[in-house]
Write an enzyme that holds these catalytic residues in place. Structure first.
Site, PDB file in Angstrom:
ATOM      1  N   ASP A  83       0.840  -1.197   0.000  1.00  0.00           N
ATOM      2  CA  ASP A  83       0.000   0.000   0.000  1.00  0.00           C
ATOM      3  C   ASP A  83       0.885   1.260   0.000  1.00  0.00           C
ATOM      4  OD1 ASP A  83      -2.433   1.349   0.244  1.00  0.00           O
ATOM      5  OD2 ASP A  83      -2.417   1.275   2.447  1.00  0.00           O
ATOM      6  N   HIS A  84       0.499   2.266  -0.783  1.00  0.00           N
ATOM      7  CA  HIS A  84       1.212   3.549  -0.824  1.00  0.00           C
ATOM      8  C   HIS A  84       2.722   3.395  -0.999  1.00  0.00           C
ATOM      9  CE1 HIS A  84      -2.231   6.097   0.094  1.00  0.00           C
ATOM     10  NE2 HIS A  84      -2.577   5.250   1.044  1.00  0.00           N
ATOM     11  N   ASP A 105       2.047   5.245  -5.298  1.00  0.00           N
ATOM     12  CA  ASP A 105       1.355   6.491  -4.940  1.00  0.00           C
ATOM     13  C   ASP A 105       2.190   7.694  -5.353  1.00  0.00           C
ATOM     14  OD1 ASP A 105       0.042   8.618  -3.889  1.00  0.00           O
ATOM     15  OD2 ASP A 105       0.093   7.944  -1.800  1.00  0.00           O
ATOM     16  N   GLU A 135      -2.807   6.433  -7.816  1.00  0.00           N
ATOM     17  CA  GLU A 135      -3.725   7.433  -7.236  1.00  0.00           C
ATOM     18  C   GLU A 135      -3.582   8.781  -7.918  1.00  0.00           C
ATOM     19  OE1 GLU A 135      -3.624   7.660  -2.942  1.00  0.00           O
ATOM     20  OE2 GLU A 135      -4.354   9.716  -2.903  1.00  0.00           O
ATOM     21  N   HIS A 186      -7.754   9.794   5.468  1.00  0.00           N
ATOM     22  CA  HIS A 186      -6.948   8.768   6.146  1.00  0.00           C
ATOM     23  C   HIS A 186      -6.935   9.049   7.638  1.00  0.00           C
ATOM     24  CE1 HIS A 186      -4.589   7.982   2.250  1.00  0.00           C
ATOM     25  NE2 HIS A 186      -4.987   6.803   2.640  1.00  0.00           N
ATOM     26  N   GLY A 187      -7.077   8.039   8.450  1.00  0.00           N
ATOM     27  CA  GLY A 187      -6.997   8.220   9.900  1.00  0.00           C
ATOM     28  C   GLY A 187      -8.355   8.551  10.495  1.00  0.00           C
ATOM     29  N   GLY A 215      -8.969   5.525   3.239  1.00  0.00           N
ATOM     30  CA  GLY A 215      -9.599   6.143   4.406  1.00  0.00           C
ATOM     31  C   GLY A 215     -10.951   5.503   4.672  1.00  0.00           C
ATOM     32  N   ASN A 236      -9.965   0.391   1.510  1.00  0.00           N
ATOM     33  CA  ASN A 236      -8.811   0.312   2.408  1.00  0.00           C
ATOM     34  C   ASN A 236      -9.242   0.670   3.821  1.00  0.00           C
ATOM     35  OD1 ASN A 236      -7.509  -0.023  -0.019  1.00  0.00           O
ATOM     36  ND2 ASN A 236      -5.804   1.322   0.509  1.00  0.00           N
ATOM     37  N   THR A 239      -7.498   2.332  10.456  1.00  0.00           N
ATOM     38  CA  THR A 239      -7.483   3.053  11.735  1.00  0.00           C
ATOM     39  C   THR A 239      -8.521   2.552  12.757  1.00  0.00           C
ATOM     40  OG1 THR A 239      -6.654   5.009  10.613  1.00  0.00           O
ATOM     41  CG2 THR A 239      -7.624   5.367  12.774  1.00  0.00           C
TER      42      THR A 239
END
Ligand code: 13P
Length: 284
Positions: A83-84, A105, A135, A186-187, A215, A236, A239
């Site tokens: 990921d990323h 990314d 992305e 995200h988060g 996110g 995805n 968190t």
């Protein structure tokens, strides 16, 4: 068993469902995700983000081979995804380890540079017969390249993915799926997520590839259903699973033995993952 993202996208498209990509940074995360996927008899994705290495939470050399081994041993199809990824050599390391899907990314780069770098990543991934996500657009929240952070952690419409650009990007790069910005963060969410569902449909129609929602944790089940109906096929999620684990572990503290804390955290994460996964695959 190991699967590629393209293998399970076929099934996701037929059934109009989304497959959860859960970030794993420890053994308890992996067990929570795989046990749930096996319980529901559904494919899943184990993801490891380069961010987690940079933040010294876990490193790819340690957890990567464990992810691949456990995916092989699973009774359901499991994709092992980077990921990323932001460096091509880091991506290649994961491919050599046996990862079956990667994300490049380049969203923090100028558009043309993102296209050029993504093309190189596509060539590399396809050489390994591996699917690739990239992305465009920027999401609020903290990631490795600090893309689009806003102080109040609300997403900013000016960073949302533009359908015409998304179409051009997919045509020029040949990516298998596309992470887009349409309101998720995200988060942790500090205010109610406010997603642009029409934009998801426009992006799906314009690109013709599966849309990936980053996110994903902290979003309501009602909203999951709407984005899935409009073309999201991969969600995805990290968190809020991690938060559930922290709360579950805290509930048994103080306690004498670490394994009791780890098990309480794993059980709590499994409950959280099951609730999300049931919604993603229309089993709730
Ligand atoms: P959350 O941690 O916000 O669920 O996002 C996970 C993610 O998008 C990983 O790429």
């Amino acid at each position: 068993m190991l699967a590629t993202l393209n293998d399970i996208f076929k099934m996701a498209e037929e059934k109009k469902i989304a497959i959860g990509a859960f970030n794993v940074v420890n053994f308890e995360n992996i067990l929570a995700v795989l046990d749930t996927a096996e319980k529901l008899n559904m494919p899943t994705i184990l993801a490891f983000a380069q961010t987690h290495e940079e933040n010294k939470v876990m490193d790819l050399d340690t957890i990567g081979p464990v992810m691949v081994l456990m995916a092989k041993q699973a009774k359901v199809p499991v994709v092992v995804h980077l990921d990323h990824g932001i460096n091509l050599d880091y991506i290649e390391k994961s491919l050599k380890m046996g990862f079956t899907s990667i994300m490049f990314d380049g969203s923090a780069l100028p558009y043309d540079e993102n296209v050029e770098m993504t093309k190189k990543a596509v060539e590399m991934a396809h050489k390994y017969n591996v699917s690739i996500e990239a992305e465009i657009g920027k999401m609020a929240g903290i990631t490795l390249n600090n893309e689009g952070i806003t102080e109040n952690r609300k997403s900013d419409r000016s960073n949302y993915t533009v359908p015409a650009e998304a179409k051009d990007f997919v045509e020029k790069t040949g990516v298998d799926c596309l992470a887009c910005s349409f309101g998720t963060v995200h988060g942790e969410y500090f205010s109610e997520p406010n997603l642009d569902f029409d934009l998801v449909k426009e992006l799906s129609d314009a690109t013709g590839v599966p849309i990936v929602m980053h996110g994903g944790s902290g979003v309501s089940h009602e909203d999951y259903k709407k984005v899935i109906a409009n073309g999201v096929r991969k969600i995805n999620y990290f968190t809020y699973m991690d938060k559930a684990g922290g709360e579950g572990a805290s509930a048994v503290c103080p306690t004498k033995y670490f394994h009791d804390i780890a098990k309480a955290g794993q059980d709590a994460m499994q409950k959280d993952v099951e609730s999300a996964m049931r919604c993603f695959v229309n089993m709730d």
